[in-house]
Scaffold this active site. Structure first.
Site, mmCIF file in Angstrom:
data_model
loop_
_atom_site.group_PDB
_atom_site.id
_atom_site.type_symbol
_atom_site.label_atom_id
_atom_site.label_comp_id
_atom_site.label_asym_id
_atom_site.label_seq_id
_atom_site.Cartn_x
_atom_site.Cartn_y
_atom_site.Cartn_z
ATOM 1 N N ASP A 41 0.847 -1.206 0.000
ATOM 2 C CA ASP A 41 0.000 0.000 0.000
ATOM 3 C C ASP A 41 0.884 1.259 0.000
ATOM 4 O OD1 ASP A 41 -2.296 1.528 0.154
ATOM 5 O OD2 ASP A 41 -2.823 0.943 2.202
ATOM 6 N N SER A 123 -3.085 -9.872 2.071
ATOM 7 C CA SER A 123 -3.224 -10.295 3.485
ATOM 8 C C SER A 123 -2.039 -11.056 4.080
ATOM 9 C CB SER A 123 -4.495 -11.156 3.706
ATOM 10 O OG SER A 123 -5.647 -10.350 3.690
ATOM 11 N N TYR A 127 -1.251 -8.250 7.609
ATOM 12 C CA TYR A 127 -2.491 -8.901 8.033
ATOM 13 C C TYR A 127 -2.303 -10.365 8.436
ATOM 14 C CZ TYR A 127 -5.478 -4.862 7.009
ATOM 15 O OH TYR A 127 -6.094 -3.625 7.026
HETATM 16 N N1 AR6 Z 1 5.250 -5.194 -4.456
HETATM 17 C C1 AR6 Z 1 4.707 -6.410 -4.308
HETATM 18 N N2 AR6 Z 1 4.479 -6.974 -3.113
HETATM 19 C C2 AR6 Z 1 4.834 -6.259 -2.004
HETATM 20 C C3 AR6 Z 1 5.408 -4.960 -2.064
HETATM 21 C C4 AR6 Z 1 5.619 -4.441 -3.377
HETATM 22 N N3 AR6 Z 1 6.141 -3.229 -3.542
HETATM 23 N N4 AR6 Z 1 5.643 -4.527 -0.794
HETATM 24 C C5 AR6 Z 1 5.243 -5.514 0.038
HETATM 25 N N5 AR6 Z 1 4.761 -6.552 -0.682
HETATM 26 P P1 AR6 Z 1 1.135 -6.103 3.015
HETATM 27 P P2 AR6 Z 1 -1.546 -7.017 3.855
HETATM 28 C C6 AR6 Z 1 4.215 -7.850 -0.236
HETATM 29 O O1 AR6 Z 1 1.561 -5.958 4.428
HETATM 30 O O2 AR6 Z 1 -0.973 -8.172 4.570
HETATM 31 C C7 AR6 Z 1 -0.788 -2.019 4.878
HETATM 32 O O3 AR6 Z 1 -0.281 -1.175 5.862
HETATM 33 C C8 AR6 Z 1 4.500 -8.285 1.180
HETATM 34 O O4 AR6 Z 1 5.815 -8.847 1.253
HETATM 35 O O5 AR6 Z 1 1.517 -5.028 2.046
HETATM 36 O O6 AR6 Z 1 -2.752 -7.230 2.970
HETATM 37 C C9 AR6 Z 1 -2.191 -1.629 4.422
HETATM 38 O O7 AR6 Z 1 -2.416 -0.250 4.547
HETATM 39 C C10 AR6 Z 1 3.433 -9.359 1.351
HETATM 40 O O8 AR6 Z 1 3.847 -10.569 0.721
HETATM 41 O O9 AR6 Z 1 -0.483 -6.247 2.889
HETATM 42 C C11 AR6 Z 1 -3.074 -2.425 5.320
HETATM 43 O O10 AR6 Z 1 -3.317 -1.749 6.542
HETATM 44 C C12 AR6 Z 1 2.247 -8.796 0.551
HETATM 45 O O11 AR6 Z 1 2.804 -7.768 -0.274
HETATM 46 C C13 AR6 Z 1 -2.279 -3.679 5.591
HETATM 47 O O12 AR6 Z 1 -0.915 -3.329 5.414
HETATM 48 C C14 AR6 Z 1 1.147 -8.191 1.399
HETATM 49 O O13 AR6 Z 1 1.690 -7.505 2.501
HETATM 50 C C15 AR6 Z 1 -2.598 -4.776 4.585
HETATM 51 O O14 AR6 Z 1 -1.891 -5.928 4.934
#
Ligand code: AR6
Length: 180
Positions: A41, A123, A127
């Protein structure tokens, strides 16, 4: 990189940063308040620029398991679908909500008649959803959509940020669609 064909659609798993991807739709892993945050995000909003957050502010909120659409700012995309996955251990029906977050994006892709969509692993970061449970749900939802419905999509890409995540998706895909 791993590629499989499903009907006329290419399903690809790649390791990388989703902000570097060129696709009609980039999916964000957002929160219900659409307030921005860390992880994917944070990366998407930084790369897209402030206009996307201004669009997000126009929505009251987004229910868990659903998604809202904005333009893509400076990303190489037409739209961002801000999807809200479940918080593991908090939502009782987490598996259903996770599938629903992907499904909503796929239905929106048909509505907007786009050809390509790039997903992160919803997630499984902040999450807390265990990768080995989330990866088969994500892939199964996409496979079911592509096999059961007429689609405008030609490419579905999972952009997986680290090796552990990539390997979990690769294992899950091999189980769902054995390559040999
Ligand atoms: N490109 C692709 N994947 C990524 C990137 C990127 N640039 N950066 C991280 N990931 P998360 P969630 C991966 O925490 O669990 C946020 O604060 C990461 O390694 O981004 O759905 C939002 O505002 C992991 O495998 O999302 C929400 O409050 C995946 O993306 C909350 O976190 C998801 O990790 C959402 O949590």
């Amino acid at each position: 990189m791993i590629t499989q064909a499903i009907q006329n659609v290419t399903l690809t798993l790649i390791r990388g940063n989703i902000v570097d991807i060129s696709a009609d739709v980039i999916v964000n892993a957002a929160n219900s308040a659409l307030a921005g945050g860390g992880g994917v995000d944070g990366a998407i909003h930084r790369a897209a620029g402030p206009s996307v957050m201004q669009e997000c502010h126009k929505f009251e909120r987004c229910p868990t398991g659903s998604a809202v659409v904005t333009s893509a700012g400076q990303l190489k995309a037409q739209y961002i679908f801000h999807a809200v996955g479940p918080i593991y251990g908090h939502h009782a029906d987490a598996a259903q909500l996770l599938a629903s977050a992907y499904d909503t994006c796929l239905d929106l892709a048909e509505k907007y008649r786009v050809q390509s969509i790039a997903f992160p692993s919803l997630s499984t970061g902040a999450y807390g959803y265990p990768l080995n449970e989330a990866a088969p749900i994500a892939l199964q939802t996409v496979i079911e959509h592509l096999t059961q419905e007429a689609t405008t999509l030609r490419q579905v890409v999972f952009v997986l940020f680290d090796e552990r995540t990539f390997q979990a998706y690769a294992r899950a895909l091999e189980r769902l669609l054995p390559s040999s």
